[in-house]
Design an enzyme around this catalytic site. Sequence first.
Site, PDB file in Angstrom:
ATOM      1  NE  ARG A 207       0.281   1.246   3.378  1.00  0.00           N
ATOM      2  CZ  ARG A 207       1.253   2.087   3.622  1.00  0.00           C
ATOM      3  NH1 ARG A 207       2.517   1.661   3.709  1.00  0.00           N
ATOM      4  NH2 ARG A 207       1.062   3.370   3.783  1.00  0.00           N
ATOM      5  N   GLY A 208       0.263   2.429  -0.067  1.00  0.00           N
ATOM      6  CA  GLY A 208       1.041   3.660  -0.207  1.00  0.00           C
ATOM      7  C   GLY A 208       1.070   4.006  -1.693  1.00  0.00           C
ATOM      8  CB  ALA A 209       0.093   7.098  -3.504  1.00  0.00           C
TER       9      ALA A 209
ATOM     10  NE  ARG B 198      -6.218   0.832  -1.463  1.00  0.00           N
ATOM     11  CZ  ARG B 198      -5.534   1.345  -0.445  1.00  0.00           C
ATOM     12  NH1 ARG B 198      -4.226   1.109  -0.339  1.00  0.00           N
ATOM     13  NH2 ARG B 198      -6.132   2.096   0.451  1.00  0.00           N
TER      14      ARG B 198
ATOM     15  CD  GLN C 285      -2.705   2.281   6.985  1.00  0.00           C
ATOM     16  OE1 GLN C 285      -3.249   2.565   8.048  1.00  0.00           O
ATOM     17  NE2 GLN C 285      -3.368   2.228   5.852  1.00  0.00           N
TER      18      GLN C 285
ATOM     19  CG  ASP D 218      -3.253   8.144  -1.088  1.00  0.00           C
ATOM     20  OD1 ASP D 218      -3.032   8.524   0.074  1.00  0.00           O
ATOM     21  OD2 ASP D 218      -2.981   7.003  -1.500  1.00  0.00           O
TER      22      ASP D 218
ATOM     23  CG  ASN E 279      -2.441  11.424   3.153  1.00  0.00           C
ATOM     24  OD1 ASN E 279      -1.925  10.554   2.443  1.00  0.00           O
ATOM     25  ND2 ASN E 279      -2.032  11.626   4.386  1.00  0.00           N
ATOM     26  CE  LYS E 280      -5.077   5.322   4.758  1.00  0.00           C
ATOM     27  NZ  LYS E 280      -6.107   4.538   4.020  1.00  0.00           N
TER      28      LYS E 280
HETATM   29  O1  MRU Z   1      -4.416   3.057   2.441  1.00  0.00           O
HETATM   30  P1  MRU Z   1      -2.946   3.322   2.272  1.00  0.00           P
HETATM   31  O2  MRU Z   1      -2.114   2.717   3.350  1.00  0.00           O
HETATM   32  O3  MRU Z   1      -2.476   2.937   0.884  1.00  0.00           O
HETATM   33  O4  MRU Z   1      -2.825   4.885   2.392  1.00  0.00           O
HETATM   34  C1  MRU Z   1      -1.556   5.465   2.293  1.00  0.00           C
HETATM   35  C2  MRU Z   1      -1.551   6.933   2.484  1.00  0.00           C
HETATM   36  O5  MRU Z   1      -2.565   7.547   2.692  1.00  0.00           O
HETATM   37  C3  MRU Z   1      -0.232   7.627   2.320  1.00  0.00           C
HETATM   38  O6  MRU Z   1      -0.184   8.753   3.125  1.00  0.00           O
HETATM   39  C4  MRU Z   1      -0.056   8.055   0.852  1.00  0.00           C
HETATM   40  O7  MRU Z   1      -0.322   6.977  -0.008  1.00  0.00           O
HETATM   41  C5  MRU Z   1       1.312   8.572   0.588  1.00  0.00           C
HETATM   42  S1  MRU Z   1       2.530   7.305   0.710  1.00  0.00           S
HETATM   43  C6  MRU Z   1       4.032   7.990   0.321  1.00  0.00           C
END
Ligand code: MRU
Length: 329
Positions: free
Chosen positions: A46-48, A81, A179, A220, A230-231
Amino acid sequence: MEVKAFVWEPGRLKLLNQLKLPRKEEWLELTDYRAVAEAIKNMVVRGAPAIGCVAAYGFVLGVKYQKEDPQKVYETLKNTRPTAVNLFWALERMQKVLKEGGDLEEEARSIEREDYETNLKIGELGRRLLPEGAKVLTHCNTGALATAGWGTALGVIRSAHRAGQRPFVWVDETRPYLQGSRLTAWELLKEGIPHRIITDNAAGFLMKKGLVDAVIVGADRITRRGDTANKIGTYSLAVLAKEHGVPFFVAAPTSTFDPGLVSGEEIPIEERSPEEVKNCFGCQIAPAESDALHLGFDVTPAELITAIITEKGIVENPTEEKIKKLLNL
Ligand code: MRU
């Protein structure tokens, strides 16, 4: 040793199973693009930026190694996603190279390499915004695990640490996937960066007590006016930061911008299963009969953002005009 979320070997993608961290460092080996799509959907990775890189390798697996219909591979990986734009950005790059008859594997490797180099630049630029010994609050995980390595927001903290600026980190737990407490704390420990985990609802009181010098988060998707998805929980932090006069920074590569969108209202927000809120890693924590709402992301309006840190420069008080200039639009 440096943390990696994924490792590519010709015909095989290895993924560090992020659902098992920090208890277990389990590596999965995938040779089927459909398994890559499932791993993205299920948050094994996960993570963009990491999602973008892994989708590119998934495309290589499907098209080059499994000889599947490229459109089918593209659609399967794309429908995993909806919020992180890096996924679509990376797949578009792969589609373009396929059309031009280029080397798919080399393109995926370039996407990975460029993301790592980009993060180093973001870290170097961003660390200058942090005062010596800064107490920084961060949300979710934006480190090596969320990218091709180093990290974005966490990369800024890592760069500050390596430069001897002695940052201290407040780590938001980040319900429901944790996370922050599971992944960010794990990375910070490996790097030897002092930190304490807090529950998500503690941030406001810490700011009130003067214990937070800056908030730094990842993104994201960022629209051309600077609204940032973002999250979930990021928006609340931005509002709290404004109330307490704490700078609120977003760190992201330019691949996280979606110049096709102006307002944050247009960003598709992922809604995940209520079960992920009602259960915590196999343990039921709410009545089975109760319903729950699980939005994966929220949108912070540009007006609440002190600066967006990218590899191409820092945009202070982001506006459409400044972002168009940054992106050469
Ligand atoms: O649901 P996730 O864990 O994929 O969400 C991740 C985030 O919101 C991060 O802050 C974002 O992707 C940036 S990662 C460098």
